[in-house]
Scaffold this motif. Structure first.
Motif, PDB file in Angstrom:
ATOM      1  N   LEU A  21      78.990  -4.475  36.969  1.00 14.23           N
ATOM      2  CA  LEU A  21      79.413  -5.303  38.097  1.00 14.23           C
ATOM      3  C   LEU A  21      79.850  -4.395  39.238  1.00 14.23           C
ATOM      4  CD1 LEU A  21      81.690  -7.912  36.325  1.00 14.23           C
ATOM      5  CD2 LEU A  21      79.476  -8.334  37.317  1.00 14.23           C
ATOM      6  N   ASP A  24      83.595  -4.501  43.976  1.00 14.82           N
ATOM      7  CA  ASP A  24      84.081  -5.521  44.908  1.00 14.82           C
ATOM      8  C   ASP A  24      84.266  -6.879  44.237  1.00 14.82           C
ATOM      9  OD1 ASP A  24      83.936  -3.566  46.828  1.00 14.82           O
ATOM     10  OD2 ASP A  24      82.004  -4.248  47.615  1.00 14.82           O
ATOM     11  N   SER A  25      83.555  -7.126  43.148  1.00 17.04           N
ATOM     12  CA  SER A  25      83.631  -8.431  42.492  1.00 17.04           C
ATOM     13  C   SER A  25      84.686  -8.479  41.386  1.00 17.04           C
ATOM     14  CB  SER A  25      82.267  -8.813  41.917  1.00 17.04           C
ATOM     15  OG  SER A  25      81.921  -7.931  40.874  1.00 17.04           O
ATOM     16  N   TYR A  26      85.402  -7.392  41.131  1.00 15.81           N
ATOM     17  CA  TYR A  26      86.424  -7.386  40.076  1.00 15.81           C
ATOM     18  C   TYR A  26      87.521  -8.414  40.349  1.00 15.81           C
ATOM     19  CZ  TYR A  26      84.636  -3.045  37.992  1.00 15.81           C
ATOM     20  OH  TYR A  26      83.872  -2.114  37.374  1.00 15.81           O
ATOM     21  N   THR A  28      87.339 -11.235  42.055  1.00 19.20           N
ATOM     22  CA  THR A  28      86.835 -12.589  41.849  1.00 19.20           C
ATOM     23  C   THR A  28      86.721 -12.910  40.358  1.00 19.20           C
ATOM     24  OG1 THR A  28      85.584 -12.379  43.893  1.00 19.20           O
ATOM     25  CG2 THR A  28      84.964 -14.172  42.415  1.00 19.20           C
TER      26      THR A  28
END
Length: 87
Positions: A21, A24-26, A28
């Protein structure tokens, strides 16, 4: 000495690790997982309070409890990763 040359040759062929992943999506993933975990936990507590012991299903309790535990654990892990605490 030959082991040193072998590791140098192998390190030239290796690629750096890339996470599945993007970082930046951690945040979310952490928020969604924690929200789902709290929903599973609330459902489990409401299920325990509203149903009598004779009418409860052990399988339903185990599935709900394990789901809550796993989603809260994933949310906690990604929350720590968001803060920069790499485990």
């Amino acid at each position: 000495i030959s082991n040193y040359f072998y590791t140098c040759a192998m390190s030239a062929k290796l690629k750096p690790y890339a996470t599945p992943l993007p970082q930046d999506s951690y945040e979310t993933v952490a928020l969604v997982s924690l929200a789902l975990g709290f929903l599973f936990t609330m459902y489990f507590i409401i299920y325990q309070i509203t149903y009598k012991r004779e009418n409860r299903s052990l399988v339903k309790e185990i599935v709900t409890g394990v789901s809550a535990a796993l989603t809260l654990a994933i949310g906690t892990l990604f929350g720590l990763l968001t803060l920069g605490l790499y485990l």
